[in-house]
Write a protein that holds these residues in place. Structure first.
Motif, PDB file in Angstrom:
ATOM      1  N   ILE A  38       2.360  -8.058   6.210  1.00 54.09           N
ATOM      2  CA  ILE A  38       2.160  -9.506   6.071  1.00 54.09           C
ATOM      3  C   ILE A  38       1.491  -9.846   4.749  1.00 54.09           C
ATOM      4  CG2 ILE A  38       0.873 -11.496   6.955  1.00 54.09           C
ATOM      5  CD1 ILE A  38       1.514 -10.539   9.753  1.00 54.09           C
ATOM      6  N   MET A  39       0.401  -9.171   4.444  1.00 49.50           N
ATOM      7  CA  MET A  39      -0.393  -9.506   3.261  1.00 49.50           C
ATOM      8  C   MET A  39       0.115  -8.752   2.038  1.00 49.50           C
ATOM      9  SD  MET A  39      -2.452 -11.758   4.386  1.00 49.50           S
ATOM     10  CE  MET A  39      -3.543 -11.913   2.999  1.00 49.50           C
ATOM     11  N   MET A  40       0.982  -9.410   1.265  1.00 50.25           N
ATOM     12  CA  MET A  40       1.503  -8.839   0.022  1.00 50.25           C
ATOM     13  C   MET A  40       1.428  -9.907  -1.060  1.00 50.25           C
ATOM     14  SD  MET A  40       4.877  -6.652   1.180  1.00 50.25           S
ATOM     15  CE  MET A  40       5.715  -8.064   1.896  1.00 50.25           C
ATOM     16  N   PRO A  41       1.267  -9.500  -2.308  1.00 49.78           N
ATOM     17  CA  PRO A  41       1.225 -10.482  -3.391  1.00 49.78           C
ATOM     18  C   PRO A  41       2.605 -11.109  -3.625  1.00 49.78           C
ATOM     19  CG  PRO A  41       1.146  -8.253  -4.270  1.00 49.78           C
ATOM     20  CD  PRO A  41       1.070  -8.139  -2.771  1.00 49.78           C
ATOM     21  N   ARG A  42       2.623 -12.265  -4.233  1.00 48.80           N
ATOM     22  CA  ARG A  42       3.821 -13.013  -4.624  1.00 48.80           C
ATOM     23  C   ARG A  42       4.614 -13.535  -3.434  1.00 48.80           C
ATOM     24  NH1 ARG A  42       7.278  -9.836  -8.527  1.00 48.80           N
ATOM     25  NH2 ARG A  42       8.310 -11.841  -8.736  1.00 48.80           N
ATOM     26  N   ALA A  86       9.999  -0.256   0.099  1.00 53.21           N
ATOM     27  CA  ALA A  86       9.832  -1.287  -0.925  1.00 53.21           C
ATOM     28  C   ALA A  86       8.357  -1.651  -0.960  1.00 53.21           C
ATOM     29  CB  ALA A  86      10.684  -2.515  -0.599  1.00 53.21           C
ATOM     30  N   GLU A  87       7.875  -2.043  -2.136  1.00 51.89           N
ATOM     31  CA  GLU A  87       6.445  -2.345  -2.249  1.00 51.89           C
ATOM     32  C   GLU A  87       6.120  -3.822  -2.259  1.00 51.89           C
ATOM     33  OE1 GLU A  87       4.598  -1.886  -6.400  1.00 51.89           O
ATOM     34  OE2 GLU A  87       6.129  -0.320  -6.319  1.00 51.89           O
ATOM     35  N   SER A 102       0.843  -1.192   0.000  1.00 52.31           N
ATOM     36  CA  SER A 102       0.000   0.000   0.000  1.00 52.31           C
ATOM     37  C   SER A 102       0.881   1.246   0.000  1.00 52.31           C
ATOM     38  CB  SER A 102      -0.901   0.022   1.241  1.00 52.31           C
ATOM     39  OG  SER A 102      -1.443   1.309   1.422  1.00 52.31           O
ATOM     40  N   SER A 103       0.765   2.039  -1.051  1.00 48.39           N
ATOM     41  CA  SER A 103       1.572   3.263  -1.119  1.00 48.39           C
ATOM     42  C   SER A 103       1.195   4.233  -0.001  1.00 48.39           C
ATOM     43  CB  SER A 103       1.423   3.937  -2.486  1.00 48.39           C
ATOM     44  OG  SER A 103       0.081   4.309  -2.710  1.00 48.39           O
ATOM     45  N   THR A 104      -0.051   4.203   0.436  1.00 44.63           N
ATOM     46  CA  THR A 104      -0.492   5.074   1.530  1.00 44.63           C
ATOM     47  C   THR A 104       0.231   4.731   2.829  1.00 44.63           C
ATOM     48  OG1 THR A 104      -2.674   5.269   0.508  1.00 44.63           O
ATOM     49  CG2 THR A 104      -2.496   5.873   2.839  1.00 44.63           C
ATOM     50  N   ILE A 105       0.327   3.456   3.156  1.00 38.87           N
ATOM     51  CA  ILE A 105       1.027   3.027   4.370  1.00 38.87           C
ATOM     52  C   ILE A 105       2.512   3.348   4.258  1.00 38.87           C
ATOM     53  CG2 ILE A 105       1.700   1.029   5.778  1.00 38.87           C
ATOM     54  CD1 ILE A 105      -1.212   1.798   6.183  1.00 38.87           C
TER      55      ILE A 105
END
Length: 168
Positions: A100-104, A78-79, A57-60
């Motif tokens: 914790i919840m990120m794609p890939r 890092a995203e 999340s770019s906001t976080i």
């Protein structure tokens, strides 16, 4: 010193097998930024810490970066987990916040890879998540996380986490 990350297989959050980064080894053309923990630009006697914030999340990311930079910390972002592993090798952070919840490559996998590397094992990793269940906290501890910070977090909570683990 030149670094690259060797590869290691990891299961992604969506069940697919992905290649992840594991250990710094010699590589042509990629130079890690020199940073001694607790030093700024290699100068002793300064206490600016380098903090890596990893969140899809770019906001976080921007919020945490703004709060931490305002307090004088050197912040790198890092995203995703793969980018985070590259940033760890490149910037040698003193403290890492990982969603914790990120794609890939999720935060658990990212934390486990960092903590399984002897060079970064002692670097504190703080998990960021909207999940606040005991199972999720226990899973974070199993992979080596040092703290669990629930989103949304306040500036005070973020700074308290930094103060608690910055000297670790």
């Amino acid at each position: 010193n030149y670094y690259r990350w060797g590869s290691v297989a990891a299961m992604c959050a969506d069940g697919r097998r992905q290649t992840a980064l594991s250990a710094p080894i010699t590589m042509d053309g990629f130079m890690a930024e020199e940073h001694t923990p607790g030093q700024v630009n290699g100068k002793a006697g300064t206490s600016q810490l380098r903090i890596l914030v990893v969140d899809d999340s770019s906001t976080i990311r921007r919020s945490a970066e703004t709060m931490l930079t305002a307090e004088g910390y050197d912040v790198v972002t890092a995203e995703n987990g793969f980018e985070a592993l590259s940033m760890v090798a490149r910037h040698n952070p003193d403290l890492i916040f990982v969603d914790i919840m990120m794609p890939r490559l999720d935060g658990y996998q990212t934390c486990a890879i960092i903590k399984n590397n002897a060079q970064y094992r002692s670097t504190p990793v703080i998990m960021l998540t909207s999940k606040d269940g005991l199972f999720d906290q226990a899973r974070g501890r199993v992979v080596g996380s040092d703290l669990y910070l629930t989103k949304p977090f306040t500036k005070e909570e973020l700074l308290a986490a930094v103060a608690q683990h910055a000297s670790a």
